[in-house]
Design a protein around this motif. Structure first.
Motif, short mmCIF file in Angstrom:
data_model
loop_
_atom_site.label_atom_id
_atom_site.label_comp_id
_atom_site.label_asym_id
_atom_site.label_seq_id
_atom_site.Cartn_x
_atom_site.Cartn_y
_atom_site.Cartn_z
N GLU A 140 -34.44 -4.44 -11.09
CA GLU A 140 -33.94 -5.65 -10.43
C GLU A 140 -33.52 -6.71 -11.43
OE1 GLU A 140 -35.03 -8.58 -6.69
OE2 GLU A 140 -36.52 -7.18 -7.46
N THR A 164 -34.72 4.38 3.33
CA THR A 164 -34.96 2.97 3.64
C THR A 164 -36.39 2.55 3.36
OG1 THR A 164 -35.44 3.51 5.96
CG2 THR A 164 -33.16 2.93 5.42
N ASP A 170 -35.58 0.35 -5.19
CA ASP A 170 -35.18 -0.54 -4.10
C ASP A 170 -33.83 -0.12 -3.50
OD1 ASP A 170 -34.60 -2.61 -2.40
OD2 ASP A 170 -35.07 -4.20 -3.83
N GLU A 172 -32.02 -1.70 -1.48
CA GLU A 172 -31.09 -2.82 -1.41
C GLU A 172 -30.28 -2.95 -2.70
OE1 GLU A 172 -28.93 -5.76 0.30
OE2 GLU A 172 -30.39 -4.42 1.25
N TYR A 175 -27.49 -0.53 -2.60
CA TYR A 175 -26.45 -1.04 -1.70
C TYR A 175 -25.55 -2.04 -2.44
CZ TYR A 175 -24.03 -3.61 1.90
OH TYR A 175 -23.05 -4.20 2.64
N ARG A 176 -26.18 -2.94 -3.20
CA ARG A 176 -25.40 -3.93 -3.94
C ARG A 176 -24.48 -3.27 -4.96
NH1 ARG A 176 -30.14 -8.11 -5.72
NH2 ARG A 176 -31.19 -8.26 -3.71
N GLU A 179 -21.64 -1.64 -3.14
CA GLU A 179 -20.72 -2.66 -2.64
C GLU A 179 -19.77 -3.10 -3.74
OE1 GLU A 179 -21.30 -6.43 0.35
OE2 GLU A 179 -22.61 -6.33 -1.41
N GLU A 192 -27.91 6.05 4.24
CA GLU A 192 -29.29 5.59 4.32
C GLU A 192 -30.09 6.58 5.15
OE1 GLU A 192 -29.17 1.59 5.86
OE2 GLU A 192 -28.82 0.77 3.85
N ARG A 241 -23.69 1.86 4.52
CA ARG A 241 -24.96 1.90 5.26
C ARG A 241 -24.90 2.98 6.35
NH1 ARG A 241 -28.38 -1.99 3.73
NH2 ARG A 241 -27.62 -4.02 3.03
#
Length: 254
Positions: A140, A164, A170, A172, A175-176, A179, A192, A241
């Protein structure tokens, strides 16, 4: 008495699985990149390397008529080791070695955990046409202060899969990254796996079917099954997602 020089430790490819029999012609290679640890100069754990073999065997079996060969990559060290990023160097070496052994064939980097991060980073190798990243490890602090690059993914097919309920890496953060990658490369998608953890064991048959469909489609231009094709074509956030449901494997059959 003269001291003997300590031999330089090198990465190596595990035993080939797939189209390696007499007269077999190799048309594509998948390199399995196992997980590891944030910091360690010890050898890759045999247990960790063994965990990558079931996927290697599955891909080799399903792709044998297409001329697919699968290798598990054995790193020099089991750690990422900060800016040294040792697994990335080893992944690039492995792609070079695949070209040396098999000629000008497409290569897919398929990694898990730390290996998934290495696969994403090493995608700029000229032989690599696709990346499969399972539960990628993305620290992170490094992601926020110095995000992992994504430009090297341009021109590659990229699939990320993350549970999930993963408590080790992580979802998330993946996902970032997906993206950001989608902005420079439309051929990026992410599934996911609801309620699944880091090992993606709860829906293992579906994950294996998804991975197999993606790798064979990317390497041999087979055409993807509808769930994968829809995910690649969908704009964010749907294409990043996309849920992987129980029984999903049956819909992936061509």
């Amino acid at each position: 008495m003269a001291q003997q020089a300590v031999p330089v430790r090198g990465a190596r490819l595990g035993r080939a699985a797939g189209a390696t029999g007499g007269g077999a012609t190799v048309h594509g290679v998948v390199l399995l990149l196992p997980g590891g640890e944030p910091v360690s100069t010890r050898r890759l754990s045999p247990v960790t390397a063994a965990a990558a073999r079931p996927l290697a065997r599955r891909l080799a079996r399903e792709g044998r008529h297409d001329g697919l060969v699968a290798h598990v990559v054995h790193y020099r060290y089991r750690g990422w080791n900060g800016s040294s990023s040792h697994p990335v160097e080893d992944a690039r070496w492995a792609a070079d070695e695949a070209v040396r052994r098999y000629g000008d064939v497409p290569v897919c980097l398929a990694g898990t955990d730390m290996g998934a991060r290495a696969a994403l980073r090493a995608a700029d190798h000229p032989a690599v046409n696709s990346v499969l990243a399972l539960a990628p490890w993305l620290p992170e602090r490094e992601t926020q202060d110095c995000p992992d690059p994504v430009k090297q993914l341009t021109g590659r097919r990229v699939l990320l899969v993350h549970g999930t309920n993963d408590e080790r890496t992580d979802p998330e953060l993946s996902y970032r990254l997906a993206e950001r990658a989608k902005k420079v490369n439309r051929d990026v998608c992410r599934f996911e796996v609801h309620t699944d953890g880091h090992a993606l064991s709860q829906h293992r048959p579906e994950v294996l079917a998804l991975a197999t469909d993606f790798v064979l489609g990317a390497l041999f231009a087979r055409g993807f099954s509808r769930p994968v094709a829809d995910a690649l074509a969908a704009p964010p956030p749907l294409g990043l997602r996309m849920p992987l449901a129980a029984g999903f494997g049956a819909s992936l059959r061509h």
